[in-house]
Scaffold this active site. Structure first.
Site, PDB file in Angstrom:
ATOM      1  N   TYR A 106       0.839  -1.217   0.000  1.00 18.86           N
ATOM      2  CA  TYR A 106       0.000   0.000   0.000  1.00 18.86           C
ATOM      3  C   TYR A 106       0.871   1.263   0.000  1.00 18.86           C
ATOM      4  O   TYR A 106       0.610   2.208  -0.748  1.00 18.86           O
ATOM      5  CB  TYR A 106      -0.892  -0.062   1.237  1.00 18.86           C
ATOM      6  CG  TYR A 106      -1.929   1.034   1.370  1.00 18.86           C
ATOM      7  CD1 TYR A 106      -3.041   1.091   0.533  1.00 18.86           C
ATOM      8  CD2 TYR A 106      -1.821   1.992   2.385  1.00 18.86           C
ATOM      9  CE1 TYR A 106      -4.013   2.082   0.689  1.00 18.86           C
ATOM     10  CE2 TYR A 106      -2.781   2.979   2.550  1.00 18.86           C
ATOM     11  CZ  TYR A 106      -3.877   3.024   1.694  1.00 18.86           C
ATOM     12  OH  TYR A 106      -4.833   4.001   1.857  1.00 18.86           O
ATOM     13  N   LYS A 118       0.863   4.077  -2.842  1.00 15.44           N
ATOM     14  CA  LYS A 118       0.488   5.457  -2.526  1.00 15.44           C
ATOM     15  C   LYS A 118       1.660   6.425  -2.776  1.00 15.44           C
ATOM     16  O   LYS A 118       1.435   7.584  -3.157  1.00 15.44           O
ATOM     17  CB  LYS A 118      -0.008   5.557  -1.077  1.00 15.44           C
ATOM     18  CG  LYS A 118      -1.337   4.828  -0.836  1.00 15.44           C
ATOM     19  CD  LYS A 118      -2.456   5.324  -1.748  1.00 15.44           C
ATOM     20  CE  LYS A 118      -3.825   4.811  -1.369  1.00 15.44           C
ATOM     21  NZ  LYS A 118      -4.874   5.199  -2.334  1.00 15.44           N
TER      22      LYS A 118
HETATM   23  P1  NAP Z   1     -13.525   2.041   1.510  1.00 15.36           P
HETATM   24  O1  NAP Z   1     -14.566   2.499   2.477  1.00 15.36           O
HETATM   25  O2  NAP Z   1     -13.036   0.643   1.564  1.00 15.36           O
HETATM   26  O3  NAP Z   1     -14.037   2.374   0.035  1.00 15.36           O
HETATM   27  C1  NAP Z   1     -13.265   2.071  -1.080  1.00 15.36           C
HETATM   28  C2  NAP Z   1     -14.184   1.895  -2.250  1.00 15.36           C
HETATM   29  O4  NAP Z   1     -13.389   1.550  -3.395  1.00 15.36           O
HETATM   30  C3  NAP Z   1     -15.178   0.753  -2.037  1.00 15.36           C
HETATM   31  O5  NAP Z   1     -16.455   1.204  -2.383  1.00 15.36           O
HETATM   32  C4  NAP Z   1     -14.661  -0.334  -2.979  1.00 15.36           C
HETATM   33  O6  NAP Z   1     -15.648  -1.142  -3.574  1.00 15.36           O
HETATM   34  C5  NAP Z   1     -14.035   0.482  -4.081  1.00 15.36           C
HETATM   35  N1  NAP Z   1     -13.107  -0.332  -4.852  1.00 15.36           N
HETATM   36  C6  NAP Z   1     -12.165  -1.194  -4.392  1.00 15.36           C
HETATM   37  N2  NAP Z   1     -11.534  -1.777  -5.405  1.00 15.36           N
HETATM   38  C7  NAP Z   1     -12.086  -1.288  -6.548  1.00 15.36           C
HETATM   39  C8  NAP Z   1     -11.862  -1.523  -7.921  1.00 15.36           C
HETATM   40  N3  NAP Z   1     -10.934  -2.394  -8.340  1.00 15.36           N
HETATM   41  N4  NAP Z   1     -12.615  -0.866  -8.832  1.00 15.36           N
HETATM   42  C9  NAP Z   1     -13.586   0.003  -8.427  1.00 15.36           C
HETATM   43  N5  NAP Z   1     -13.839   0.272  -7.132  1.00 15.36           N
HETATM   44  C10 NAP Z   1     -13.103  -0.373  -6.200  1.00 15.36           C
HETATM   45  O7  NAP Z   1     -12.208   2.957   1.635  1.00 15.36           O
HETATM   46  P2  NAP Z   1     -12.007   4.520   1.970  1.00 15.36           P
HETATM   47  O8  NAP Z   1     -11.425   4.589   3.320  1.00 15.36           O
HETATM   48  O9  NAP Z   1     -13.215   5.281   1.641  1.00 15.36           O
HETATM   49  O10 NAP Z   1     -10.819   4.845   0.947  1.00 15.36           O
HETATM   50  C11 NAP Z   1     -10.952   5.749  -0.139  1.00 15.36           C
HETATM   51  C12 NAP Z   1      -9.556   6.186  -0.582  1.00 15.36           C
HETATM   52  O11 NAP Z   1      -8.911   6.887   0.482  1.00 15.36           O
HETATM   53  C13 NAP Z   1      -8.639   5.020  -0.927  1.00 15.36           C
HETATM   54  O12 NAP Z   1      -7.840   5.335  -2.034  1.00 15.36           O
HETATM   55  C14 NAP Z   1      -7.779   4.872   0.305  1.00 15.36           C
HETATM   56  O13 NAP Z   1      -6.538   4.268   0.038  1.00 15.36           O
HETATM   57  C15 NAP Z   1      -7.630   6.327   0.716  1.00 15.36           C
HETATM   58  N6  NAP Z   1      -7.264   6.512   2.113  1.00 15.36           N
HETATM   59  C16 NAP Z   1      -8.129   6.180   3.117  1.00 15.36           C
HETATM   60  C17 NAP Z   1      -7.740   6.361   4.438  1.00 15.36           C
HETATM   61  C18 NAP Z   1      -8.640   6.032   5.599  1.00 15.36           C
HETATM   62  O14 NAP Z   1      -8.207   6.215   6.734  1.00 15.36           O
HETATM   63  N7  NAP Z   1      -9.842   5.564   5.393  1.00 15.36           N
HETATM   64  C19 NAP Z   1      -6.461   6.871   4.726  1.00 15.36           C
HETATM   65  C20 NAP Z   1      -5.613   7.192   3.672  1.00 15.36           C
HETATM   66  C21 NAP Z   1      -6.025   7.018   2.367  1.00 15.36           C
HETATM   67  P3  NAP Z   1     -16.210  -2.516  -2.908  1.00 15.36           P
HETATM   68  O15 NAP Z   1     -16.787  -2.092  -1.634  1.00 15.36           O
HETATM   69  O16 NAP Z   1     -17.197  -2.975  -3.897  1.00 15.36           O
HETATM   70  O17 NAP Z   1     -15.039  -3.424  -2.743  1.00 15.36           O
END
Ligand code: NAP
Length: 252
Positions: free
Chosen positions: A160, A164
């Site tokens: 990851y 990133k």
């Molecule tokens: P999340 O709640 O797991 O949501 C991620 C979404 O991406 C889910 O709806 C998932 O779909 C979808 N997804 C996964 N693989 C995919 C693919 N191959 N094609 C299309 N859609 C796909 O995560 P989040 O926390 O909102 O994360 C959003 C972004 O923020 C990500 O890039 C993550 O790395 C970044 N981020 C998050 C955090 C944090 O603390 N949450 C911190 C740093 C960065 P399914 O549910 O259908 O699998």
């Protein structure tokens, strides 16, 4: 507030938000739709996608849902083409879809390494290549990628962190290459945001992490969504090539 210093341009935008069935992507889609944008929702899971679509439409927003796997070139191209054919332009692409598959590097299998690289970094590459064609013709656009505080390294997240950090480098490079075409490219760097991605983290680790956050709490998806809106709007018209920390004060 004068029209030229507001987020009013969002209402005329066509915006693609990947991974908008849940978490940050869903909160972002709802915020853009509430501002009057036409929002293309995309996700792997049809059910969560329809839920997001229903919630937006119930509130009077305009959205269109497309099931697509961003790690597949043909899906990314189909997604972008469908949006262009429906609404005739693409103003903003939010490369939000991302996954984690955490394990210590010593135990990390090649497929687990590759999957995380393919979705996070590969998905950003494929969707950007597909969408920039239309932005280039229009000589304007905003691309917003998702990096993470983890790009600086985090035990258990070699895959990851590498993806990133790659997205950060890609963002800086694209800001240079696409800037002359009128396209801004930035990334958001969230810290700890309450979503399914962070649900799996044991409480003890969450408490340790929280103690390092100057604002002394974890973030909400809606707080990230507001920063995406800023980077999409003319309120950030001279901002390109940055990583915007949304971390509650943890420095990068
Ligand atoms: P999340 O709640 O797991 O949501 C991620 C979404 O991406 C889910 O709806 C998932 O779909 C979808 N997804 C996964 N693989 C995919 C693919 N191959 N094609 C299309 N859609 C796909 O995560 P989040 O926390 O909102 O994360 C959003 C972004 O923020 C990500 O890039 C993550 O790395 C970044 N981020 C998050 C955090 C944090 O603390 N949450 C911190 C740093 C960065 P399914 O549910 O259908 O699998």
């Amino acid at each position: 507030m004068s029209e030229s210093y507001s987020f009013s341009d969002i209402k005329d935008q066509v915006v693609i938000i990947t991974g908008s069935g849940r978490g940050i992507g869903k909160a972002t889609a709802k915020l853009f739709a509430a501002q009057g944008a036409k929002v293309a929702l995309t996700d792997l899971d049809e059910d969560v996608l329809q839920e997001s679509l229903g919630e937006i439409q119930k509130e009077g927003g305009e959205a269109h849902a497309i099931v697509a796997d961003v790690s597949k070139k043909e899906d990314a191209e189909r997604l972008v083409l469908e949006v262009y054919e429906k609404w005739g332009k693409i103003d903003c692409l939010v490369n939000n879809a991302g996954i984690t598959r955490d394990t210590l590097f010593i135990r990390m299998k090649p497929d687990v390494w590759q999957k995380v690289i393919d979705v996070n970094l590969g998905g950003t590459f494929y969707c950007t290549q597909a969408a920039m064609k239309y932005m280039r013709k229009a000589r304007k656009g905003s691309i917003i990628n998702f990096t993470s505080l983890a790009r600086h390294g985090n035990p258990g997240q070699a895959n990851y962190s590498a993806a990133k950090a790659g997205i950060f480098g890609l963002t800086k490079t694209l800001a240079m290459e696409l800037g002359p075409m009128g396209i801004r490219v930035n990334c958001i760097s969230p810290g700890f945001i309450e979503t399914r991605l962070t649900d799996a983290i044991p409480d003890k680790i969450v408490e340790q992490f929280k103690s390092r956050i100057p604002l002394q709490r974890v973030g909400k998806p809606e707080e990230v969504a507001m920063t995406v809106l800023f980077l999409a709007s003319k309120m950030s018209s001279y901002v390109s090539g940055i990583a915007l920390d949304v971390t509650g004060g943890i420095g990068s």
